[in-house]
Design an enzyme around this catalytic site. Structure first.
Site, short mmCIF file in Angstrom:
data_model
loop_
_atom_site.label_atom_id
_atom_site.label_comp_id
_atom_site.label_asym_id
_atom_site.label_seq_id
_atom_site.Cartn_x
_atom_site.Cartn_y
_atom_site.Cartn_z
N PHE A 1 -10.57 6.31 -2.85
CA PHE A 1 -9.68 5.69 -1.80
C PHE A 1 -10.15 4.20 -1.51
O PHE A 1 -11.00 3.81 -0.78
CB PHE A 1 -10.27 6.59 -0.19
CG PHE A 1 -9.46 6.15 0.86
CD1 PHE A 1 -8.20 6.30 0.93
CD2 PHE A 1 -10.02 5.39 1.91
CE1 PHE A 1 -7.05 5.85 1.91
CE2 PHE A 1 -9.44 5.30 3.15
CZ PHE A 1 -7.94 5.47 2.97
N ARG B 1 -15.09 -7.17 4.59
CA ARG B 1 -15.23 -5.94 3.74
C ARG B 1 -14.87 -6.07 2.29
O ARG B 1 -15.07 -5.29 1.50
CB ARG B 1 -14.23 -4.77 4.47
CG ARG B 1 -14.79 -4.14 5.59
CD ARG B 1 -14.16 -3.49 6.57
NE ARG B 1 -14.95 -3.11 7.71
CZ ARG B 1 -15.27 -3.88 8.84
NH1 ARG B 1 -15.04 -5.15 8.73
NH2 ARG B 1 -15.80 -3.23 9.72
N THR C 1 3.54 -4.24 15.29
CA THR C 1 4.43 -3.05 15.34
C THR C 1 3.72 -1.85 14.79
O THR C 1 2.22 -1.80 14.65
CB THR C 1 5.68 -3.29 14.36
OG1 THR C 1 5.18 -3.34 12.91
CG2 THR C 1 6.20 -4.83 14.43
N GLU D 1 3.29 1.95 -1.75
CA GLU D 1 3.49 2.30 -3.18
C GLU D 1 2.24 2.68 -4.06
O GLU D 1 2.68 3.17 -5.04
CB GLU D 1 4.03 1.01 -3.94
CG GLU D 1 5.57 0.55 -3.37
CD GLU D 1 5.72 0.06 -1.96
OE1 GLU D 1 4.88 -0.95 -1.73
OE2 GLU D 1 6.73 0.62 -1.25
N ILE E 1 -3.43 -4.47 7.38
CA ILE E 1 -3.96 -5.28 8.42
C ILE E 1 -3.18 -5.21 9.63
O ILE E 1 -1.82 -5.32 9.59
CB ILE E 1 -4.10 -6.87 8.26
CG1 ILE E 1 -5.20 -7.08 6.88
CG2 ILE E 1 -4.78 -7.59 9.54
CD1 ILE E 1 -5.36 -8.51 6.52
N HIS F 1 3.84 -0.32 11.92
CA HIS F 1 3.90 -0.16 10.45
C HIS F 1 2.51 0.05 9.95
O HIS F 1 2.31 0.87 9.13
CB HIS F 1 4.28 -1.56 9.90
CG HIS F 1 5.47 -1.66 9.11
ND1 HIS F 1 6.63 -2.28 9.79
CD2 HIS F 1 6.01 -1.42 8.05
CE1 HIS F 1 7.72 -2.22 9.05
NE2 HIS F 1 7.12 -1.82 7.90
N SER G 1 0.86 -1.01 -0.10
CA SER G 1 0.08 0.05 0.03
C SER G 1 0.84 1.27 0.10
O SER G 1 0.41 2.15 -0.58
CB SER G 1 -1.02 -0.12 1.15
OG SER G 1 -1.93 -1.13 1.20
#
Ligand code: DLZ
Length: 171
Positions: free
Chosen positions: A125, A139, A98, A65, A94, A100, A63
């Site tokens: 989006f 989803r 950490t 990128e 997800i 991230h 994501s």
């Protein structure tokens, strides 16, 4: 207008996507969830009249990128005289153990909005930011429970057509 639900997107009437060109850029991170989202977007756009040959699909690793790839591909198509009317960057984040998730979600969402504003075309989006894998599956309409959930890619496909037509028509 449907009165069967409160939350969620109400279907727009009378959309005709014939002649629109749409770019989809999707991640290979979390691909089993990303693939149904891409398919949902494609199916909805085709049902609204967008020709399959006018839907261009490209891949990126993750994501983070998505903004760069979307911006670059929009610019090169415009330079080649075949501009896109809209883009749908699609990725699934997800949450892990950490930080991230927070950094990528923030960077990708701001980047995606900026690409649209700078390119002057609708950039949808198409990013799911989920706390669990089960949330993400639901989803994408492939949940493990009795209800499979709702495929948000379908909403993104409809949004791309609706916003392209709005941008073309102007005020
Ligand atoms: C590194 C990473 C992590 C931890 N999680 C995800 C994720 O859930 N979804 C996603 O699309 N990408 C993830 N990535 C990859 C980053 O987006 C990016 O590809 C790498 O940090 C390389 O720039």
């Amino acid at each position: 207008m449907s009165k069967d639900f409160v939350k969620g997107l109400t279907v727009a009437d009378g959309l005709n996507g014939s002649g629109l060109r749409v770019l989809i850029v999707h991640t290979r991170w979390n691909l089993p969830i990303v693939e149904p989202l891409v398919q949902g977007a494609v199916n909805t756009m085709k049902s609204l009249g967008v020709s399959e040959s006018d839907i261009v699909i490209r891949q990126v690793p993750g994501s983070f990128e998505l903004p760069f790839a979307t911006q670059t591909l929009l610019a090169s198509a415009k330079a080649a005289g075949r501009p896109f009317d809209a883009a749908i960057p699609i990725g699934v984040l997800i949450k892990g153990s950490t930080m991230h998730f927070e950094y990528i979600a923030d960077a990708a969402s701001h980047g995606i909005m900026r690409v649209g504003l700078e390119a002057g075309i609708p950039v949808i989006f198409g990013l799911l930011t989920c706390l669990t894998e089960d949330q993400a599956l639901e989803r994408a309409g492939v949940g493990k429970g009795a209800s499979k959930g709702h495929n948000h890619g379908e909403d993104w496909g409809m949004g791309a057509v609706e916003m392209s037509l709005l941008a073309k028509k102007g005020a």
